[in-house]
Design an enzyme around this catalytic site. Structure first.
Site, short mmCIF file in Angstrom:
data_model
loop_
_atom_site.label_atom_id
_atom_site.label_comp_id
_atom_site.label_asym_id
_atom_site.label_seq_id
_atom_site.Cartn_x
_atom_site.Cartn_y
_atom_site.Cartn_z
N ASP A 151 -81.59 -92.97 59.86
CA ASP A 151 -81.24 -93.76 61.03
C ASP A 151 -80.15 -93.06 61.84
O ASP A 151 -79.27 -92.42 61.26
CB ASP A 151 -80.66 -95.14 60.59
N ASP A 161 -70.56 -97.04 62.80
CA ASP A 161 -71.06 -96.81 61.42
C ASP A 161 -70.10 -95.87 60.69
O ASP A 161 -69.69 -96.11 59.56
CB ASP A 161 -72.44 -96.14 61.47
N GLU A 202 -74.47 -96.43 52.40
CA GLU A 202 -75.65 -96.12 53.21
C GLU A 202 -75.38 -94.91 54.09
O GLU A 202 -76.27 -94.17 54.45
CB GLU A 202 -76.05 -97.31 54.08
N GLU A 203 -74.09 -94.72 54.46
CA GLU A 203 -73.75 -93.65 55.41
C GLU A 203 -73.49 -92.31 54.73
O GLU A 203 -73.13 -91.33 55.39
CB GLU A 203 -72.53 -94.07 56.24
N ASP A 249 -73.05 -101.19 52.38
CA ASP A 249 -73.54 -100.90 53.71
C ASP A 249 -72.38 -101.23 54.63
O ASP A 249 -72.16 -102.40 54.93
CB ASP A 249 -74.78 -101.74 54.04
N LEU A 303 -71.70 -101.00 57.73
CA LEU A 303 -71.97 -101.73 58.95
C LEU A 303 -73.47 -101.94 59.08
O LEU A 303 -74.22 -101.03 59.41
CB LEU A 303 -71.44 -100.99 60.18
N ASP A 304 -73.90 -103.16 58.78
CA ASP A 304 -75.33 -103.48 58.87
C ASP A 304 -75.61 -104.15 60.22
O ASP A 304 -74.86 -105.01 60.65
CB ASP A 304 -75.73 -104.43 57.73
N GLU A 345 -78.00 -103.53 49.86
CA GLU A 345 -78.37 -104.65 50.76
C GLU A 345 -79.06 -105.76 49.96
O GLU A 345 -78.54 -106.87 49.85
CB GLU A 345 -79.28 -104.14 51.90
#
Ligand code: AFP
Length: 341
Positions: A57, A63, A86-87, A105, A107-108, A269
């Site tokens: 993404d 993020d 996630e990053e 995560d 920043l979702d 998540e």
């Protein structure tokens, strides 16, 4: 009204091994306040930084900023052995002797930053299993010691569980304290509200198509009542609504490339949301199997995710079971599907 730190300390005052959780959440709560203030200040936080994260993404400025803030909070807490985000492609190893693993995560919902729609942070806390810490987050969700998510919206709220129910806090803007506003939340077992991205209907597998088709048929269909739909496009915003008034959220696998197992990530998540939901009397599955019992095989792996009011999660499970048995002529499937003749 009780503040978060008072509650955490009281919950674990007699259990030193749990003190690490108190230290971690004290730092994470402060980090979430910092992120909340960044969002409120606006600016080009939704602009792409020209990089991709592990998911492929596009990373937004916020993020990266949020990831930096939560990584520093984990480091300062001195209780995190590995930070799995996630990053970040790989786990960031902080202190091999520390008792906890943090999967996050940061920043979702990033695609909502520029349009002022609620976004959030999702947190899973696991025990340090020892051995190769790069694999330390790959534990089934039943191993979680705590889970939380923050919603940065008109209010900044925090849903958190340490295994004794799910509580809701709201950040008091003047004092900067998370105040308890709903203790031991109970998600209603029944609901007439579902959340799914209906633009993917033609890509859904048969069980999802049949389930949603019957919801759309309302009083004229096999469910014999009408349903309402909501889809924010921000997991934490949809989840927060479901904790508040019930509902069922579906992000199923579909026939798009890379979406066979849905879009959402298991470890940081689906697992934390599933823990929080079950602690509030709801259910969370991948359509048929309990999310928390899935053994991860890859840190960023995806999973189909269905969660919320127990009855509706069970209904979808019956459609999945019928599809697996190939009984498309059963009462559930005996009628024409709105999405397919
Ligand atoms: P972004 O972080 O890219 O905005 O994705 C948000 C999300 O992971 C989750 O919060 C939403 O429920 C879901 O994706 C929305 O996905 P669709 O855009 O495919 O509906």
């Amino acid at each position: 009204m009780t503040a978060l730190d008072a509650r955490l300390s009281a919950l674990h005052a007699d259990d030193s091994s749990q003190k690490a959780l108190v230290d971690l959440f004290t730092h994470l709560a402060q980090a979430s306040k910092d992120v909340s203030e960044l969002i409120a200040a606006g600016g080009a936080l939704g602009s792409s930084v020209g990089e991709e994260n592990a998911d492929g993404d596009q990373q937004k400025a916020l993020d990266v900023l949020a990831d930096d803030i939560f990584l520093e909070a984990a480091r300062q807490s001195k209780v995190v052995a590995a930070y799995c985000s996630e990053e970040q492609e790989d786990a960031v190893i902080l202190d091999e002797s520390a008792p906890l693993v943090l999967a996050i995560d940061p920043l979702d919902g990033s695609s909502n930053i520029d349009v002022n729609v609620s976004i959030g942070t999702i947190i899973s806390v696991l025990p340090n299993p020892g051995g190769d810490l790069q694999a330390s987050a790959m534990q089934p969700g039943t191993h979680q010691l705590a889970a939380a998510f923050m919603v940065y919206g008109p209010q900044t709220t925090l849903f958190v569980t340490t295994g004794s129910g799910t509580d809701l806090y709201r950040l008091h803007p003047a004092t900067g304290v998370f105040m308890l506003i709903d203790e031991a939340i109970e998600i209603p077992e029944e609901t007439s509200e579902y959340a799914i991205n209906a633009s993917n209907a033609r890509q859904w597998f048969p069980a999802t198509q049949r389930y949603v088709s019957d919801l759309l048929l309302g009083v004229d269909g096999p469910r014999e009542r009408n349903f309402n739909m909501r889809w924010v496009g921000s997991l934490v915003a949809d989840a927060g609504r479901i904790f508040n008034r019930g509902g069922v959220f579906l992000y199923p696998g579909d026939q798009r490339k890379k979406y066979e197992s849905g879009r959402l990530r298991l470890i940081y998540e689906a697992n934390p949301v599933a823990f929080l939901v079950e602690q509030a009397g709801g259910s969370a599955t991948n359509g048929s199997d309990r999310i928390l019992e899935i053994q991860p095989s890859e840190i960023h792996q995806r999973t189909p995710l269905v969660f919320g009011s127990k009855t509706e999660v069970r209904w979808l499970g019956s459609y999945e079971a019928e599809a697996r048995q190939g009984h498309s002529d059963s009462p559930l499937f005996g009628h024409r599907n709105l999405f397919r003749s």
